[in-house]
Design a protein around this motif. Structure first.
Motif, mmCIF file in Angstrom:
data_model
loop_
_atom_site.group_PDB
_atom_site.id
_atom_site.type_symbol
_atom_site.label_atom_id
_atom_site.label_comp_id
_atom_site.label_asym_id
_atom_site.label_seq_id
_atom_site.Cartn_x
_atom_site.Cartn_y
_atom_site.Cartn_z
ATOM 1 N N THR A 71 0.952 -1.233 0.092
ATOM 2 C CA THR A 71 -0.074 0.045 -0.022
ATOM 3 C C THR A 71 0.956 1.281 0.080
ATOM 4 O O THR A 71 0.466 2.265 -0.088
ATOM 5 N N ARG A 97 5.553 -1.561 2.576
ATOM 6 C CA ARG A 97 4.282 -1.361 3.550
ATOM 7 C C ARG A 97 3.098 -2.138 2.915
ATOM 8 O O ARG A 97 2.958 -2.320 1.804
ATOM 9 N N TYR A 98 2.498 -2.573 3.803
ATOM 10 C CA TYR A 98 1.095 -3.144 3.415
ATOM 11 C C TYR A 98 0.033 -3.205 4.636
ATOM 12 O O TYR A 98 -0.401 -4.044 5.237
ATOM 13 N N ASP A 99 -0.322 -2.193 4.573
ATOM 14 C CA ASP A 99 -1.149 -1.600 5.764
ATOM 15 C C ASP A 99 -2.666 -2.177 5.840
ATOM 16 O O ASP A 99 -3.337 -2.348 6.924
ATOM 17 N N ALA A 110 -7.879 -1.928 10.236
ATOM 18 C CA ALA A 110 -6.693 -1.790 9.558
ATOM 19 C C ALA A 110 -5.467 -1.539 10.520
ATOM 20 O O ALA A 110 -5.447 -0.628 11.551
ATOM 21 N N PRO A 112 -1.324 -0.819 10.604
ATOM 22 C CA PRO A 112 -0.045 -0.559 9.658
ATOM 23 C C PRO A 112 0.922 -1.673 9.927
ATOM 24 O O PRO A 112 0.981 -2.099 10.890
#
Length: 127
Positions: A71, A97-99, A110, A112
């Motif tokens: 993301t 990143r793959y929040d 969701a 972080p």
């Protein structure tokens, strides 16, 4: 415009400047684009403030990880010897990143997240 962006490559500061110039020439006046470029430049500043030589980093507009759950910031670390990757070198580490991933897997919120993979067999040396 997309082809010009995908062709951008170079150290991150030069890439940020080139992306701003491209957006200006294309008449792309969007606060979301401005925010993304400002975040990119801020990240470059943090990297440089940690004493890392920003000129040794390579931004490539066409670079992408093969997984769609990322993301935000994505990266590879390579030694520059042999193999092929988006930057033309064999990666030793890759991630980003793959929040939204944990929520996609069932988390009610969701969260972080950031992670990476190491290709240990590429590190060389004695085993």
């Amino acid at each position: 415009v997309l082809d010009a962006y995908l062709a951008l490559t170079g150290d991150p500061d030069a890439a940020a400047s080139a992306a701003r110039d491209l957006a200006r020439r294309a008449g792309l006046d969007d606060p979301r684009l401005e925010a993304a470029l400002a975040l990119f430049e801020e990240r470059n500043g943090f990297i440089a403030a940690r004493g890392l030589p920003l000129e040794r980093f390579v931004f490539t507009g066409s670079f992408a990880r093969n997984l769609d759950y990322y993301t935000g910031f994505i990266f590879e670390v390579a030694d520059g010897e042999g193999g092929e990757s988006a930057a033309g070198i064999k990666p030793l580490v890759g991630g980003g990143r793959y929040d939204g991933l944990l929520q996609h897997l069932g988390s009610p919120d969701a969260l972080p997240a950031v992670g990476c993979s190491f290709w240990l067999e590429r590190l060389g040396g004695e085993r």
